[in-house]
Design a protein around this motif. Structure first.
Motif, PDB file in Angstrom:
ATOM      1  N   ASP A  84       0.847  -1.197   0.000  1.00  0.00           N
ATOM      2  CA  ASP A  84       0.000   0.000   0.000  1.00  0.00           C
ATOM      3  C   ASP A  84       0.879   1.243   0.000  1.00  0.00           C
ATOM      4  OD1 ASP A  84      -2.524  -1.061  -0.121  1.00  0.00           O
ATOM      5  OD2 ASP A  84      -2.830  -1.096   2.034  1.00  0.00           O
ATOM      6  N   THR A  85       1.962   1.204  -0.766  1.00  0.00           N
ATOM      7  CA  THR A  85       2.858   2.351  -0.789  1.00  0.00           C
ATOM      8  C   THR A  85       3.526   2.493  -2.140  1.00  0.00           C
ATOM      9  OG1 THR A  85       4.683   3.462   0.347  1.00  0.00           O
ATOM     10  CG2 THR A  85       4.892   1.089   0.053  1.00  0.00           C
ATOM     11  N   VAL A  86       3.915   3.712  -2.443  1.00  0.00           N
ATOM     12  CA  VAL A  86       4.807   3.955  -3.568  1.00  0.00           C
ATOM     13  C   VAL A  86       6.216   3.846  -2.986  1.00  0.00           C
ATOM     14  CG1 VAL A  86       4.876   6.476  -3.258  1.00  0.00           C
ATOM     15  CG2 VAL A  86       5.330   5.525  -5.494  1.00  0.00           C
ATOM     16  N   LEU A  87       7.151   3.418  -3.798  1.00  0.00           N
ATOM     17  CA  LEU A  87       8.531   3.287  -3.348  1.00  0.00           C
ATOM     18  C   LEU A  87       9.407   4.114  -4.273  1.00  0.00           C
ATOM     19  CD1 LEU A  87      10.307   1.582  -1.297  1.00  0.00           C
ATOM     20  CD2 LEU A  87      10.765   0.095  -3.245  1.00  0.00           C
ATOM     21  N   PHE A  88      10.312   4.882  -3.692  1.00  0.00           N
ATOM     22  CA  PHE A  88      11.262   5.675  -4.470  1.00  0.00           C
ATOM     23  C   PHE A  88      12.657   5.218  -4.103  1.00  0.00           C
ATOM     24  CE2 PHE A  88      13.741   9.748  -4.963  1.00  0.00           C
ATOM     25  CZ  PHE A  88      13.752   9.731  -6.341  1.00  0.00           C
ATOM     26  N   VAL A  89      13.423   4.804  -5.098  1.00  0.00           N
ATOM     27  CA  VAL A  89      14.768   4.280  -4.875  1.00  0.00           C
ATOM     28  C   VAL A  89      15.762   5.188  -5.597  1.00  0.00           C
ATOM     29  CG1 VAL A  89      16.299   2.300  -5.162  1.00  0.00           C
ATOM     30  CG2 VAL A  89      13.850   1.936  -4.770  1.00  0.00           C
ATOM     31  N   ARG A  90      16.755   5.662  -4.822  1.00  0.00           N
ATOM     32  CA  ARG A  90      17.812   6.508  -5.388  1.00  0.00           C
ATOM     33  C   ARG A  90      19.119   6.194  -4.670  1.00  0.00           C
ATOM     34  NH1 ARG A  90      17.098  12.531  -4.338  1.00  0.00           N
ATOM     35  NH2 ARG A  90      18.071  11.943  -2.393  1.00  0.00           N
ATOM     36  N   ASP A  91      20.139   5.922  -5.443  1.00  0.00           N
ATOM     37  CA  ASP A  91      21.478   5.683  -4.901  1.00  0.00           C
ATOM     38  C   ASP A  91      21.494   4.648  -3.782  1.00  0.00           C
ATOM     39  OD1 ASP A  91      22.485   7.653  -6.642  1.00  0.00           O
ATOM     40  OD2 ASP A  91      22.100   9.228  -5.171  1.00  0.00           O
ATOM     41  N   GLY A  92      20.730   3.574  -3.953  1.00  0.00           N
ATOM     42  CA  GLY A  92      20.723   2.505  -2.963  1.00  0.00           C
ATOM     43  C   GLY A  92      19.850   2.751  -1.750  1.00  0.00           C
ATOM     44  N   HIS A  93      19.196   3.889  -1.680  1.00  0.00           N
ATOM     45  CA  HIS A  93      18.293   4.203  -0.566  1.00  0.00           C
ATOM     46  C   HIS A  93      16.852   4.124  -1.065  1.00  0.00           C
ATOM     47  CE1 HIS A  93      21.588   5.611   1.960  1.00  0.00           C
ATOM     48  NE2 HIS A  93      22.042   6.239   0.897  1.00  0.00           N
ATOM     49  N   ALA A  94      15.944   3.725  -0.185  1.00  0.00           N
ATOM     50  CA  ALA A  94      14.537   3.611  -0.552  1.00  0.00           C
ATOM     51  C   ALA A  94      13.674   4.378   0.436  1.00  0.00           C
ATOM     52  CB  ALA A  94      14.124   2.138  -0.585  1.00  0.00           C
ATOM     53  N   TRP A  95      12.685   5.084  -0.101  1.00  0.00           N
ATOM     54  CA  TRP A  95      11.721   5.818   0.717  1.00  0.00           C
ATOM     55  C   TRP A  95      10.334   5.335   0.369  1.00  0.00           C
ATOM     56  CZ3 TRP A  95      15.946   8.002  -1.613  1.00  0.00           C
ATOM     57  CH2 TRP A  95      16.890   8.580  -0.758  1.00  0.00           C
ATOM     58  N   ARG A  96       9.449   5.365   1.373  1.00  0.00           N
ATOM     59  CA  ARG A  96       8.079   4.915   1.219  1.00  0.00           C
ATOM     60  C   ARG A  96       7.119   6.014   1.629  1.00  0.00           C
ATOM     61  NH1 ARG A  96       8.315  -0.526   4.736  1.00  0.00           N
ATOM     62  NH2 ARG A  96       6.157   0.054   4.952  1.00  0.00           N
ATOM     63  N   GLU A  97       5.864   5.773   1.334  1.00  0.00           N
ATOM     64  CA  GLU A  97       4.756   6.613   1.744  1.00  0.00           C
ATOM     65  C   GLU A  97       4.992   8.080   1.406  1.00  0.00           C
ATOM     66  OE1 GLU A  97       4.080   5.332   5.821  1.00  0.00           O
ATOM     67  OE2 GLU A  97       2.857   3.664   5.103  1.00  0.00           O
ATOM     68  N   SER A  98       4.692   8.981   2.350  1.00  0.00           N
ATOM     69  CA  SER A  98       4.766  10.414   2.043  1.00  0.00           C
ATOM     70  C   SER A  98       6.190  10.874   1.750  1.00  0.00           C
ATOM     71  CB  SER A  98       4.166  11.236   3.186  1.00  0.00           C
ATOM     72  OG  SER A  98       4.923  11.090   4.374  1.00  0.00           O
ATOM     73  N   ALA A  99       7.179  10.264   2.386  1.00  0.00           N
ATOM     74  CA  ALA A  99       8.576  10.645   2.120  1.00  0.00           C
ATOM     75  C   ALA A  99       8.932  10.361   0.666  1.00  0.00           C
ATOM     76  CB  ALA A  99       9.521   9.900   3.060  1.00  0.00           C
ATOM     77  N   ALA A 100       8.420   9.257   0.126  1.00  0.00           N
ATOM     78  CA  ALA A 100       8.679   8.932  -1.277  1.00  0.00           C
ATOM     79  C   ALA A 100       8.052   9.977  -2.192  1.00  0.00           C
ATOM     80  CB  ALA A 100       8.141   7.543  -1.612  1.00  0.00           C
ATOM     81  N   VAL A 101       6.807  10.343  -1.925  1.00  0.00           N
ATOM     82  CA  VAL A 101       6.117  11.328  -2.765  1.00  0.00           C
ATOM     83  C   VAL A 101       6.855  12.669  -2.740  1.00  0.00           C
ATOM     84  CG1 VAL A 101       3.984  12.645  -3.066  1.00  0.00           C
ATOM     85  CG2 VAL A 101       3.878  10.202  -2.534  1.00  0.00           C
ATOM     86  N   LEU A 102       7.243  13.122  -1.553  1.00  0.00           N
ATOM     87  CA  LEU A 102       7.941  14.406  -1.446  1.00  0.00           C
ATOM     88  C   LEU A 102       9.282  14.383  -2.168  1.00  0.00           C
ATOM     89  CD1 LEU A 102       7.110  15.327   2.250  1.00  0.00           C
ATOM     90  CD2 LEU A 102       6.108  16.290   0.166  1.00  0.00           C
ATOM     91  N   ARG A 103      10.019  13.298  -2.051  1.00  0.00           N
ATOM     92  CA  ARG A 103      11.312  13.188  -2.736  1.00  0.00           C
ATOM     93  C   ARG A 103      11.134  13.114  -4.248  1.00  0.00           C
ATOM     94  NH1 ARG A 103      15.742  12.808   0.287  1.00  0.00           N
ATOM     95  NH2 ARG A 103      15.434  12.478   2.505  1.00  0.00           N
TER      96      ARG A 103
END
Length: 129
Positions: A53-72
């Motif tokens: 139930d989340t979007v995932l953002f992956v950059r340079d080996g780091h991953a962010w989920r939920e609102s942090a992913a959207v903001l990044r």
């Protein structure tokens, strides 16, 4: 930079299309969570690929989920979307609670599709699978 999104969710597919239109530098790539690459990235980030139930953002080996992913993700689009960075001022528990509410209800509120979006001409190479 990779955005892992739910290809069956119309909200997520709409967000992906928005990102394709506004990513002037063409730095974002996309992987559906139903595909092999998306499932692998989710598992590496500690997310159960069968219960997402989340979007995932992956950059340079780091991953962010939920609102942090959207903001990044929005930050990567540049001006004026970088103004979304102000969202970091909202406390994480509140920001993520709102995100989870939308995520849990995304199919009911926005709809579901049995087929993935077709990448627009010129963007096929940005989709990993």
């Amino acid at each position: 930079m990779i955005v892992v999104y739910d290809a069956h969710c119309l909200l997520c597919s709409g967000f992906t299309q928005f990102l394709l239109r506004h990513d002037r530098q063409g730095v974002l790539r996309f992987a559906s969570m139903q595909g092999a690459t998306g499932r692998q990235l989710l598992a590496q980030a500690g997310v159960d690929p069968d219960d997402v139930d989340t979007v995932l953002f992956v950059r340079d080996g780091h991953a962010w989920r939920e609102s942090a992913a959207v903001l990044r993700i929005l930050h990567e689009l540049g001006w004026p979307w970088r103004l979304a960075w102000a969202g970091w001022l909202i406390p994480v528990p509140l920001r993520d609670a709102l995100y989870r509410c939308v995520a849990r209800n995304r199919y009911r509120w926005f709809g579901r599709s049995d087929t993935c979006i077709l990448p627009p001409p010129g963007a096929v190479q940005r989709f990993l699978d």
